[in-house]
Design an enzyme around this catalytic site. Structure first.
Site: not given
Ligand SMILES: *Cc1c(COP(=O)(O)O)cnc(C)c1O
Length: 334
Positions: A2, A224
């Protein structure tokens, strides 16, 4: 299989998996991709059909499908087919996700058994706690009690149940097991057990190169938000892999990486297209060096995906499934 074979790509893993007795997955479209690869053996839709029209595809492609609710039986009863279906009747034995409760299970079975659209009925349930101390006992007991005298094959075990209950009697283990994460080398019960403890090898490697180098002085910051500050002189490698590639943004300073196959660490924030890693003290590390975010480095060293997942507050399953489409996939058939 899956979620596109846990993010590996159905077509990429198929050769490695073709010794399986069958495949199980979610979407009819993924089942169709496996049929297109020439697979004529069993394919089971784990959540069954999502609407009545999916039943036509089941008839055409000979798909087995789970039946977990009354609506799916209604659709089957109204379905016109020459080819009766094999179904897996799902029991909610305690997880409270999909399935009929034990009280309603036998009446669902009787309804299915009376339908000309149904050929063979098998029995399945799914464990909520096979990976932990709570275990499978109560769910297994209710499943066995409810299905005891019903004729048909059984499927209950996921990876964690397969690995952690090796002494389960064959009759309790059932006729089919549904191993997922273990096929790809993830430990279902990390950190209690590691992939290495279970003898599992990583199928997936996520790697990139150092595309820039910065030399830092004490007090310099990285990335950042200036989330990392150098306390001594350091070399930082900028790596061409970020959260837009599926590397988890929640990984912080200290998350392990391999640089040229040697353990190092992430420093500073993960950006969209880049991460920054510590090159200090790694001999030969610099522009162009191989950085392994998880999996196996060229020198054979392994960084388990489960360690990185833990640093991000998630599980290896999620990291595998979340590798972005823009990441080029290379199949290594070794
Ligand atoms: C995903 C899934 C599995 C496999 O689980 P793993 O933990 O990856 O082994 C088994 N059964 C069902 C119903 C599933 O949805």
């Amino acid at each position: 299989m899956k979620a596109n074979a846990y993010g590996h790509g159905i077509e990429n893993v198929f050769e490695g998996m073709r010794a399986a007795d069958g495949f199980a997955l979610l979407e009819p479209s993924e089942a169709e991709r496996i049929r297109n690869l020439g697979w004529r053996g069993p394919i089971l839709l784990l959540e069954g059909v999502f609407d009545a029209r999916d039943l036509e595809l089941c008839s055409r492609l000979n798909l087995w499908h789970a039946v977990h609710c009354d609506q799916q039986i209604d659709w089957l009863a109204a379905h016109k087919t020459q080819q009766p279906h094999r179904v897996f009747l799902k029991m909610n034995s305690g997880m409270n996700r999909l399935g009929f409760t034990p009280e309603r299970y036998r009446s669902a079975w009787a309804r299915l058994n009376a339908l000309p659209q149904v050929d063979e009925i098998s029995f399945m349930t799914h464990f909520s706690d096979a990976d932990s101390a709570k275990g499978i006992g109560p769910q297994l007991a209710v499943f066995e009690e409810t299905t005891r005298d019903l004729p048909g094959e059984r499927s209950i075990c996921n990876s964690a149940a397969m690995l952690r209950y090796p002494d389960m009697p064959a009759q309790a283990r059932g006729d089919w097991v549904r191993g997922g994460i273990l096929l790809y080398g993830g430990a279902p019960d990390y950190p209690e057990k590691t992939a290495d403890d279970w003898g599992l090898q990583p199928a997936m490697t996520l790697s990139a190169k150092v595309i820039g180098v910065q030399n830092l002085q004490p007090g310099d910051t990285v990335g950042y938000g200036s989330r990392f500050t150098a306390e001594q002189p350091m070399r930082i490698g900028v790596v061409a892999c970020g959260y837009a590639d599926g590397y988890p943004r929640h990984c912080g300073t200290g998350t392990p990486v391999l640089v040229n196959g040697q353990r190092s660490r992430l420093v500073g924030r993960v950006s969209m297209d880049m991460i920054t890693v510590d090159l200090t003290g790694i001999a030969g590390a610099g522009f162009g060096s191989e950085v392994t975010m998880w999996g196996r480095a060229s020198n054979g060293a392994v960084l388990p995906i489960d360690e990185v997942a833990q640093a991000a507050g998630t599980v290896g399953y999620e990291l595998m499934c979340a590798v972005a489409p823009r990441v080029p996939m290379v199949v290594d058939s070794r």
